[in-house]
Design an enzyme around this catalytic site. Structure first.
Site, PDB file in Angstrom:
ATOM      1  N   SER A  91      72.966  33.529   1.091  1.00  0.00           N
ATOM      2  CA  SER A  91      71.876  34.401   0.341  1.00  0.00           C
ATOM      3  C   SER A  91      70.431  33.211   0.167  1.00  0.00           C
ATOM      4  O   SER A  91      69.381  33.509   1.092  1.00  0.00           O
ATOM      5  CB  SER A  91      71.901  34.093  -0.752  1.00  0.00           C
ATOM      6  OG  SER A  91      72.162  33.164  -1.655  1.00  0.00           O
ATOM      7  N   THR A 193      67.717  35.391  -2.392  1.00  0.00           N
ATOM      8  CA  THR A 193      67.190  35.030  -3.216  1.00  0.00           C
ATOM      9  C   THR A 193      67.578  34.515  -4.490  1.00  0.00           C
ATOM     10  O   THR A 193      67.807  35.277  -5.021  1.00  0.00           O
ATOM     11  CB  THR A 193      65.605  35.869  -3.465  1.00  0.00           C
ATOM     12  OG1 THR A 193      65.572  36.675  -2.016  1.00  0.00           O
ATOM     13  CG2 THR A 193      64.151  35.312  -3.655  1.00  0.00           C
ATOM     14  N   THR A 211      63.869  31.316  -0.064  1.00  0.00           N
ATOM     15  CA  THR A 211      65.206  33.225   0.438  1.00  0.00           C
ATOM     16  C   THR A 211      65.193  32.763   2.474  1.00  0.00           C
ATOM     17  O   THR A 211      64.883  32.470   2.814  1.00  0.00           O
ATOM     18  CB  THR A 211      64.218  34.045   0.139  1.00  0.00           C
ATOM     19  OG1 THR A 211      65.609  35.292   0.440  1.00  0.00           O
ATOM     20  CG2 THR A 211      62.757  35.042   0.859  1.00  0.00           C
ATOM     21  N   ARG A 221      60.163  39.162  11.011  1.00  0.00           N
ATOM     22  CA  ARG A 221      59.714  40.374   9.313  1.00  0.00           C
ATOM     23  C   ARG A 221      59.188  39.197   7.714  1.00  0.00           C
ATOM     24  O   ARG A 221      60.237  38.166   7.849  1.00  0.00           O
ATOM     25  CB  ARG A 221      61.125  41.418   8.836  1.00  0.00           C
ATOM     26  CG  ARG A 221      60.823  41.862   7.768  1.00  0.00           C
ATOM     27  CD  ARG A 221      61.917  41.299   6.370  1.00  0.00           C
ATOM     28  NE  ARG A 221      61.345  41.966   5.166  1.00  0.00           N
ATOM     29  CZ  ARG A 221      62.010  40.959   3.997  1.00  0.00           C
ATOM     30  NH1 ARG A 221      62.257  40.144   3.929  1.00  0.00           N
ATOM     31  NH2 ARG A 221      62.034  42.105   2.426  1.00  0.00           N
ATOM     32  N   VAL A 222      59.050  39.109   7.295  1.00  0.00           N
ATOM     33  CA  VAL A 222      59.028  38.179   5.765  1.00  0.00           C
ATOM     34  C   VAL A 222      58.446  39.446   4.815  1.00  0.00           C
ATOM     35  O   VAL A 222      57.296  40.712   5.710  1.00  0.00           O
ATOM     36  CB  VAL A 222      57.534  37.614   6.167  1.00  0.00           C
ATOM     37  CG1 VAL A 222      56.994  36.968   4.778  1.00  0.00           C
ATOM     38  CG2 VAL A 222      57.987  36.356   7.460  1.00  0.00           C
ATOM     39  N   THR A 244      63.054  40.054  -6.711  1.00  0.00           N
ATOM     40  CA  THR A 244      63.704  40.124  -6.030  1.00  0.00           C
ATOM     41  C   THR A 244      64.686  40.952  -5.758  1.00  0.00           C
ATOM     42  O   THR A 244      63.555  42.012  -6.401  1.00  0.00           O
ATOM     43  CB  THR A 244      65.115  39.296  -6.546  1.00  0.00           C
ATOM     44  OG1 THR A 244      66.383  39.053  -5.802  1.00  0.00           O
ATOM     45  CG2 THR A 244      65.958  39.618  -8.369  1.00  0.00           C
ATOM     46  N   GLY A 245      64.943  41.966  -4.781  1.00  0.00           N
ATOM     47  CA  GLY A 245      65.304  43.153  -4.046  1.00  0.00           C
ATOM     48  C   GLY A 245      64.344  42.997  -2.637  1.00  0.00           C
ATOM     49  O   GLY A 245      63.774  42.093  -1.909  1.00  0.00           O
TER      50      GLY A 245
HETATM   51  C1  SD4 Z   1      63.078  39.930   0.912  1.00  0.00           C
HETATM   52  N1  SD4 Z   1      62.899  39.842  -1.640  1.00  0.00           N
HETATM   53  O1  SD4 Z   1      62.942  38.762   1.771  1.00  0.00           O
HETATM   54  C2  SD4 Z   1      63.578  39.117  -0.697  1.00  0.00           C
HETATM   55  C3  SD4 Z   1      64.760  39.685  -1.081  1.00  0.00           C
HETATM   56  C4  SD4 Z   1      65.877  39.219  -1.834  1.00  0.00           C
HETATM   57  O2  SD4 Z   1      67.809  39.543  -2.707  1.00  0.00           O
HETATM   58  O3  SD4 Z   1      64.805  38.836  -2.786  1.00  0.00           O
HETATM   59  N2  SD4 Z   1      67.115  39.660  -1.629  1.00  0.00           N
HETATM   60  O4  SD4 Z   1      62.218  40.885   0.338  1.00  0.00           O
END
Ligand code: SD4
Length: 334
Positions: A91, A193, A211, A221-222, A244-245
């Site tokens: 991750s 993340t 992350t 991509r960011v 996160t997400g």
């Molecule tokens: C993103 N927020 O690159 C991060 C991904 C993430 O658990 O948190 N995944 O969009």
């Protein structure tokens, strides 16, 4: 007693003023009334660490730093480095899942209690991007460096280049390539993340977020994680938040900044996290079934909050000498 003095005195004696009519106040006074929004009569909880997902060792490490008297800034950096070095977790840092072309690219940011911020985006070959972000914050006049520029900067600061793609992550990518379906499902096994917030013994707050971004993303991509106000925001007068997400959804609502501003207005960290999730899911026609967003927050008093769209968002919290992994409450109970 003049009104201005009364407000200042009320704030230091902990009378807990939550609102004051800004129409009666000069600019200076409005500022001091804003600061009183989070004042309560409770004894502040500190030191304290909170981080996204099951990150026991990272949080334990940050807490150990705080116990030795380290600053919140050192604690969040050292805590995040644990996850970056953990090759088994696919991750963050080394072992992170790559983009569609098989390249691991990392994003990170850090904020200190003075409101300083540093970030790196889309960095290859350097494991401890959280420390590179800190160097950007402390050693340059800038706040963000991207891609090759960030990598060169890291090398100039003594960071070693290394291959971040582990055999396990390479295999996962090769399997993914068979169908090449981009479905950023973020759940208990699959997340990318760590966002961490700490309050040190002096009550100062700092935060960090690192992350590998969403697995199999488009090259370049960011997401939200390295963006101030998106993946992380800290205001030492008020508190901090991290996300996160699905970063695209966090960015569209400037989630972490929103949470801190809601806390400034008197919302608890839990209420603020819930409102921020509401901003995403309550958009007309929003189909949130297939993506996850989770938030954590802490205020100056050491009160914490966590909330997500779906079940299975967990977070670690260290307070009163104990490190626990807890499930957050969530929106979609259908
Ligand atoms: C993103 N927020 O690159 C991060 C991904 C993430 O658990 O948190 N995944 O969009």
């Amino acid at each position: 007693m003049k009104r201005r003095n009364f407000i200042k005195k009320a704030s230091v004696t902990g009378l807990g003023i939550v609102a004051a009519s800004s129409t009666l106040l000069s600019c200076d006074e409005t500022k001091s009334a804003e600061k009183t929004a989070v004042a309560t009569t409770l004894k502040p909880v500190r030191p304290l660490v909170i981080a996204t997902w099951k990150t026991d060792l990272a949080v334990e490490t940050a807490a150990a730093y705080l116990a030795k008297g380290a600053s919140a800034l050192d604690a969040v950096e050292q805590g995040c480095r644990i996850e970056e070095a953990n090759e088994k977790g696919q991750s963050v840092g080394k072992g992170g899942l790559p983009d569609r072309d098989g390249n691991v690219t990392l994003d990170a940011c850090i904020m200190d209690s003075k409101g300083n911020y540093g970030a790196v985006l889309g960095v290859k070959n350097i494991k401890h991007v959280i420390s590179v972000a800190r160097k950007v914050m402390e050693d340059t006049p800038h706040v963000m460096l991207v891609a090759e520029g960030a990598e060169q900067f890291a090398v100039s600061k003594g960071f070693k280049r290394e291959n971040l793609l582990t055999e396990a992550s390479k295999k996962a990518w090769e399997k993914w390539k068979v169908k090449s379906e981009y479905k950023p499902i973020i759940n208990i096994e699959n997340h990318d993340t760590i966002g961490m917030l700490a309050v040190d013994k002096n009550g100062n707050i700092s935060g960090a977020c690192t992350t590998s971004g969403l697995a199999y993303k488009l090259p370049g991509r960011v997401g939200d994680s390295p963006i101030i106000g998106g993946g992380l925001f800290v205001d030492n007068e008020v508190g901090g938040a991290s996300a996160t997400g699905l970063g695209e959804e966090v960015l569209k609502t400037v989630g972490s900044f929103l949470i801190v501003e809601l806390m400034r207005q008197g919302k608890s960290p839990q209420e603020a996290c819930e409102i921020a999730i509401g901003r995403i899911v309550n958009k007309p026609g929003k189909d949130f079934k297939n993506f996850q967003v989770g938030y954590i927050a802490v205020n100056k008093q050491g009160e914490t909050g966590a909330y997500s769209i779906h079940q299975w968002f967990s977070y670690n919290i260290f307070k009163n000498g104990e490190n626990k992994n807890l499930q957050s409450d969530y929106f979609n109970k259908a």
